[in-house]
Design an enzyme around this catalytic site. Structure first.
Site, mmCIF file in Angstrom:
data_model
loop_
_atom_site.group_PDB
_atom_site.id
_atom_site.type_symbol
_atom_site.label_atom_id
_atom_site.label_comp_id
_atom_site.label_asym_id
_atom_site.label_seq_id
_atom_site.Cartn_x
_atom_site.Cartn_y
_atom_site.Cartn_z
ATOM 1 C CB CYS A 38 -0.886 -0.026 1.249
ATOM 2 S SG CYS A 38 -1.970 1.423 1.451
ATOM 3 C CB SER A 40 -0.395 3.955 4.031
ATOM 4 O OG SER A 40 -1.638 4.485 3.627
ATOM 5 C CG HIS A 43 2.393 8.344 2.154
ATOM 6 N ND1 HIS A 43 2.703 8.998 0.987
ATOM 7 C CD2 HIS A 43 1.077 8.044 2.077
ATOM 8 C CE1 HIS A 43 1.616 9.075 0.226
ATOM 9 N NE2 HIS A 43 0.612 8.496 0.863
ATOM 10 C CG HIS A 59 -1.043 -0.482 6.627
ATOM 11 N ND1 HIS A 59 -0.030 -0.192 5.740
ATOM 12 C CD2 HIS A 59 -2.195 -0.125 6.015
ATOM 13 C CE1 HIS A 59 -0.555 0.324 4.651
ATOM 14 N NE2 HIS A 59 -1.865 0.373 4.771
ATOM 15 C CB CYS A 164 -5.357 -1.436 4.004
ATOM 16 S SG CYS A 164 -5.230 0.346 3.662
HETATM 17 N N1 LIG Z 1 -7.640 7.184 4.351
HETATM 18 C C1 LIG Z 1 -7.171 5.987 4.641
HETATM 19 O O1 LIG Z 1 -7.585 5.353 5.606
HETATM 20 C C2 LIG Z 1 -6.145 5.374 3.747
HETATM 21 C C3 LIG Z 1 -5.953 3.988 3.741
HETATM 22 C C4 LIG Z 1 -5.059 3.446 2.816
HETATM 23 C C5 LIG Z 1 -4.353 4.256 1.951
HETATM 24 N N2 LIG Z 1 -4.532 5.606 2.034
HETATM 25 C C6 LIG Z 1 -3.850 6.511 1.110
HETATM 26 O O2 LIG Z 1 -4.516 6.440 -0.141
HETATM 27 C C7 LIG Z 1 -3.592 6.856 -1.170
HETATM 28 C C8 LIG Z 1 -3.610 5.848 -2.301
HETATM 29 O O3 LIG Z 1 -3.023 4.625 -1.870
HETATM 30 P P1 LIG Z 1 -2.810 3.424 -2.903
HETATM 31 O O4 LIG Z 1 -2.164 2.329 -2.157
HETATM 32 O O5 LIG Z 1 -4.049 3.183 -3.665
HETATM 33 O O6 LIG Z 1 -1.727 4.078 -3.894
HETATM 34 P P2 LIG Z 1 -1.285 3.586 -5.362
HETATM 35 O O7 LIG Z 1 0.115 4.034 -5.513
HETATM 36 O O8 LIG Z 1 -1.619 2.152 -5.535
HETATM 37 O O9 LIG Z 1 -2.242 4.424 -6.334
HETATM 38 C C9 LIG Z 1 -2.118 5.812 -6.524
HETATM 39 C C10 LIG Z 1 -2.582 6.130 -7.943
HETATM 40 O O10 LIG Z 1 -2.605 7.547 -8.094
HETATM 41 C C11 LIG Z 1 -2.144 7.848 -9.404
HETATM 42 N N3 LIG Z 1 -1.684 9.237 -9.470
HETATM 43 C C12 LIG Z 1 -0.462 9.751 -9.217
HETATM 44 N N4 LIG Z 1 -0.453 11.094 -9.396
HETATM 45 C C13 LIG Z 1 -1.697 11.439 -9.794
HETATM 46 C C14 LIG Z 1 -2.319 12.666 -10.167
HETATM 47 N N5 LIG Z 1 -1.637 13.833 -10.119
HETATM 48 N N6 LIG Z 1 -3.609 12.652 -10.557
HETATM 49 C C15 LIG Z 1 -4.310 11.473 -10.589
HETATM 50 N N7 LIG Z 1 -3.769 10.284 -10.242
HETATM 51 C C16 LIG Z 1 -2.486 10.260 -9.853
HETATM 52 C C17 LIG Z 1 -1.067 6.806 -9.649
HETATM 53 O O11 LIG Z 1 -0.800 6.668 -11.040
HETATM 54 C C18 LIG Z 1 -1.684 5.561 -9.031
HETATM 55 O O12 LIG Z 1 -2.458 4.841 -9.971
HETATM 56 C C19 LIG Z 1 -2.240 6.999 -0.467
HETATM 57 O O13 LIG Z 1 -2.021 8.351 -0.107
HETATM 58 C C20 LIG Z 1 -2.416 6.172 0.778
HETATM 59 O O14 LIG Z 1 -1.546 6.546 1.820
HETATM 60 C C21 LIG Z 1 -5.426 6.168 2.887
HETATM 61 ZN ZN LIG Z 2 -3.104 0.884 3.357
#
Ligand SMILES: NC(=O)c1ccc[n+]([C@@H]2O[C@H](COP(=O)([O-])OP(=O)(O)OC[C@H]3O[C@@H](n4cnc5c(N)ncnc54)[C@H](O)[C@@H]3O)[C@@H](O)[C@H]2O)c1
Ligand SMILES: [Zn+2]
Ligand SMILES: [Zn+2]
Length: 364
Positions: A38, A40, A43, A59, A164
């Site tokens: 993930c 996260s 980060h 996680h 997650c």
């Molecule tokens: N709120 C929560 O509880 C929670 C839980 C899990 C993950 N997250 C967060 O969610 C986010 C996404 O996580 P993920 O694992 O899916 O990431 P990921 O890397 O799998 O996916 C991110 C996507 O965003 C795209 N992207 C990059 N720049 C972009 C832009 N300018 N415009 C549009 N798309 C763009 C990428 O190409 C990719 O497909 C992260 O910030 C993560 O930390 C939050």
């Molecule tokens: Zn996550």
């Protein structure tokens, strides 16, 4: 047992032999089966989010119970579980209000167990467990409220993703925003979390579902999870493209699932009058979103966050399993690559480079 240890930001994790203390009261010792890759975790690796180092990340996991500490009654050795990165105390005002995803005791003990101590050691050093899960390791000790028993027949990689990305993405749509049938929805960022927001919108009966991503391959993949239209911000103004696809109005709901001030801004600007922008992605520490103060009033827009899909993991993991079993969620299709623990740095290099779907670290 072996674990991937993050010692310094912007450096690869090292695979080390570490020691794990036995579970204390209300804790459970597990063998990890699968762990999701993930953003996260990334980060923390990049220093965009803070955790005391050295730490063991991971996680999003599924596991088998090995042994349990005193007072544990909800699981027993041999049980299969999904790990939750927000264990709950059951006593704070948020737990009592049915918002255990916001548990105060968990929030005040980030980087340790609920009692403020750690179970992981390397030499004389203590290692912080991300989310009290730390599943980038062969074994873990987790709070009893951080593991949820599942049917042993349920596939473990899919179970890990429910820990997650599935619950976060689907939950943001159905528990946080409560999207109604016939809605127009945009999802900005179509990785592991965004794909689940897309299929959550499909399950909720949204009829216009716009996937927004800078990666064309991610957009192509998004169609399988319910996207009816795609927008690549590199091909032209994404705000105009989203408006054009919604009769000039903008969507009822926009979900931000990448994690930046820029994409959060796009979500807020895109939604129509009375529309709701839901921020799921975790932007780097210190970034903020500027909501147009006049639009907020005159267009009655809403800007809100969704943590863990506003779910109650202990209850809602089971709902995700039911939706999967009913054919409403495609979790099999999300899993596009599988790695061993030794290849975890490669898994994160690929995530950063932008590959489609979700990667899994498999321990089986
Ligand atoms: N709120 C929560 O509880 C929670 C839980 C899990 C993950 N997250 C967060 O969610 C986010 C996404 O996580 P993920 O694992 O899916 O990431 P990921 O890397 O799998 O996916 C991110 C996507 O965003 C795209 N992207 C990059 N720049 C972009 C832009 N300018 N415009 C549009 N798309 C763009 C990428 O190409 C990719 O497909 C992260 O910030 C993560 O930390 C939050
Ligand atoms: Zn996550
Ligand atoms: Zn609590």
């Amino acid at each position: 047992m072996r674990a991937a240890v993050l010692r310094e930001t912007n450096k690869p994790m090292s695979i080390e032999d570490v020691t794990l203390d036995p579970p204390k009261a209300d804790e459970v010792h597990v063998r990890i089966a699968a762990a999701g890759v993930c953003r996260s975790d990334l980060h923390f690796m990049k220093g965009e989010a803070a955790l005391r180092l050295p730490a063991v990340l991971g996680h999003e996991g599924s596991a088998v119970v090995l042994d349990v500490g005193e007072r544990v009654t909800s699981v027993a050795p041999g049980d299969h579980v999904i790990l939750s990165f927000v264990p709950w105390c059951g006593r704070c005002r948020y737990c009592l209000a049915g918002r255990s995803n916001l548990c105060d005791l968990h929030g005040s003990t980030i980087g340790t167990m609920l009692d403020g101590t750690r179970r992981l050691h390397a030499g004389g050093e203590e290692l912080s467990p991300m989310g009290k899960v730390a599943c980038f390791a062969e074994e873990a000790v987790v709070p009893e409220t951080g593991c949820v028993k599942i049917d042993p027949g349920f596939p473990m990689p899919q179970a890990a993703l429910i820990g997650c990305s599935v619950t976060t993405g689907v939950g943001s749509v159905i528990f946080n925003a409560r999207v109604e049938p016939g809605s127009a929805v945009a999802v900005i960022g179509c990785g592991g979390v965004g794909l689940n927001a897309l299929q959550g919108a499909r399950a909720a009966g949204a009829t216009t579902i716009i996937a927004v991503d800078v990666n064309d391959a991610a957009l192509e993949f998004a169609v399988r999870f319910g996207a009816t239209h795609t927008v690549n911000p590199n091909a032209g103004d994404p705000l105009k493209a989203i408006k054009d696809l919604t009769d000039g109005l903008g969507p009822d709901y926009a979900f931000e699932a990448f994690g930046s001030a820029e994409t959060a801004q796009l979500a807020f600007d895109a939604v129509r009058k009375r529309g709701t922008a839901v921020i799921i992605g975790i932007a780097p520490l210190g970034e903020s979103v500027a909501a147009d103060a006049v639009a907020l009033v005159r267009q009655e827009k809403t800007l809100r966050g969704a943590f863990y899909g506003s779910s109650t993991p202990a209850w809602d993991f089971g709902r995700m399993i039911d939706m999967y079993n009913a054919g409403q969620l495609d979790i099999d299709g999300l899993i596009t690559r599988t790695y061993t623990l030794d290849r975890i740095n490669e898994a994160y290099e690929e995530l950063e480079r932008g590959v489609v779907g979700r990667g899994i670290i498999s321990f089986e």
